[in-house]
Design a protein around this motif. Structure first.
Motif, short mmCIF file in Angstrom:
data_model
loop_
_atom_site.label_atom_id
_atom_site.label_comp_id
_atom_site.label_asym_id
_atom_site.label_seq_id
_atom_site.Cartn_x
_atom_site.Cartn_y
_atom_site.Cartn_z
N VAL A 24 0.85 -1.19 0.00
CA VAL A 24 0.00 0.00 0.00
C VAL A 24 0.89 1.24 0.00
CG1 VAL A 24 -0.25 0.02 2.52
CG2 VAL A 24 -1.99 1.12 1.10
N ARG A 25 0.46 2.23 -0.79
CA ARG A 25 1.14 3.53 -0.80
C ARG A 25 0.10 4.61 -0.58
NH1 ARG A 25 4.94 4.45 -5.81
NH2 ARG A 25 2.94 4.46 -6.90
N VAL A 26 0.57 5.73 -0.02
CA VAL A 26 -0.33 6.84 0.31
C VAL A 26 0.26 8.14 -0.23
CG1 VAL A 26 -1.21 8.21 2.25
CG2 VAL A 26 -1.29 5.72 2.36
N ALA A 27 -0.61 9.00 -0.74
CA ALA A 27 -0.25 10.36 -1.12
C ALA A 27 -1.21 11.30 -0.37
CB ALA A 27 -0.39 10.56 -2.62
N VAL A 28 -0.67 12.36 0.21
CA VAL A 28 -1.48 13.35 0.91
C VAL A 28 -1.30 14.67 0.16
CG1 VAL A 28 -1.99 14.46 3.10
CG2 VAL A 28 -1.03 12.15 3.08
N LEU A 29 -2.39 15.16 -0.43
CA LEU A 29 -2.32 16.32 -1.30
C LEU A 29 -3.40 17.34 -0.98
CD1 LEU A 29 -1.84 14.41 -4.64
CD2 LEU A 29 -0.10 15.67 -3.39
N TRP A 40 3.77 9.68 -3.99
CA TRP A 40 3.44 8.44 -3.28
C TRP A 40 4.50 8.08 -2.25
CZ3 TRP A 40 -1.31 6.83 -3.64
CH2 TRP A 40 -2.04 7.10 -4.79
N HIS A 41 4.04 7.57 -1.09
CA HIS A 41 4.92 7.12 0.00
C HIS A 41 4.49 5.73 0.45
CE1 HIS A 41 6.34 11.25 0.31
NE2 HIS A 41 5.06 11.62 0.25
N ALA A 42 5.47 4.88 0.71
CA ALA A 42 5.17 3.54 1.24
C ALA A 42 4.46 3.69 2.58
CB ALA A 42 6.44 2.73 1.40
N ALA A 43 3.37 2.96 2.75
CA ALA A 43 2.59 3.01 3.99
C ALA A 43 2.54 1.61 4.59
CB ALA A 43 1.19 3.53 3.69
N VAL A 73 -6.43 12.24 1.27
CA VAL A 73 -5.48 11.13 1.26
C VAL A 73 -5.85 10.23 0.09
CG1 VAL A 73 -4.62 9.13 2.52
CG2 VAL A 73 -5.25 11.20 3.78
N TRP A 74 -4.85 9.88 -0.69
CA TRP A 74 -5.01 8.93 -1.80
C TRP A 74 -4.32 7.65 -1.40
CZ3 TRP A 74 -7.45 10.23 -6.46
CH2 TRP A 74 -7.84 11.56 -6.58
N VAL A 75 -5.01 6.52 -1.58
CA VAL A 75 -4.46 5.21 -1.24
C VAL A 75 -4.37 4.38 -2.51
CG1 VAL A 75 -4.81 3.10 0.11
CG2 VAL A 75 -5.44 5.31 1.09
N GLU A 76 -3.19 3.79 -2.73
CA GLU A 76 -2.97 2.90 -3.87
C GLU A 76 -2.58 1.52 -3.35
OE1 GLU A 76 -0.33 3.56 -7.68
OE2 GLU A 76 0.86 2.74 -6.03
N ILE A 77 -3.32 0.51 -3.77
CA ILE A 77 -3.07 -0.86 -3.34
C ILE A 77 -2.60 -1.65 -4.56
CG2 ILE A 77 -4.08 -2.95 -2.33
CD1 ILE A 77 -6.27 -0.98 -1.18
N THR A 78 -1.46 -2.30 -4.44
CA THR A 78 -0.95 -3.13 -5.53
C THR A 78 -1.39 -4.56 -5.29
OG1 THR A 78 0.94 -1.66 -5.84
CG2 THR A 78 1.11 -3.87 -6.79
N PRO A 81 -3.68 -8.54 -10.76
CA PRO A 81 -3.30 -7.58 -11.79
C PRO A 81 -3.89 -6.19 -11.56
CG PRO A 81 -5.15 -8.85 -12.59
CD PRO A 81 -4.80 -9.38 -11.21
N GLU A 82 -4.61 -6.01 -10.46
CA GLU A 82 -5.26 -4.72 -10.20
C GLU A 82 -4.35 -3.79 -9.40
OE1 GLU A 82 -8.97 -5.41 -8.29
OE2 GLU A 82 -9.71 -6.68 -9.89
N LYS A 83 -4.61 -2.48 -9.52
CA LYS A 83 -3.92 -1.46 -8.73
C LYS A 83 -4.92 -0.34 -8.46
CE LYS A 83 0.60 -0.38 -8.98
NZ LYS A 83 1.82 0.16 -9.60
#
Length: 94
Positions: A24-29, A40-43, A73-78, A81-83
């Protein structure tokens, strides 16, 4: 949240299955901006009350330092095959 506070920013993630085995990665904008590659930052995952949360240390000397204003807060989950990328409701820093 006060701008002088150093604390965990916990963002709940609602999912049909447990996402905590994926990275999981997080961006705070600022509200209204979308994340770019450098945002993006590793969370880490924290489970609270059975709900998974993406966790990132924010504030002075944290991973992200925020001034007064409205943010998302934006959350990206790898999860190959989805992200999926999801945004939180707006929050404010005083």
């Amino acid at each position: 949240m006060d701008r002088s506070s150093l604390e965990e920013l916990l963002t709940p993630v609602v999912s049909a299955s447990d996402p905590t085995s994926y990275s999981v990665r997080v961006a705070v904008l600022p509200d209204g901006e979308r994340p770019e590659a450098d945002d993006w930052h590793a969370a880490e995952w924290k489970t609270i009350g059975g709900i998974p949360h993406a966790s990132l240390l924010v504030g002075p000397d944290g991973v992200v330092e925020l001034g007064p204003g409205a943010y998302r807060v934006w959350v990206e989950i790898t999860a190959p095959p989805e992200k999926p990328v999801v945004a939180s409701p707006r929050f404010s820093i005083n």
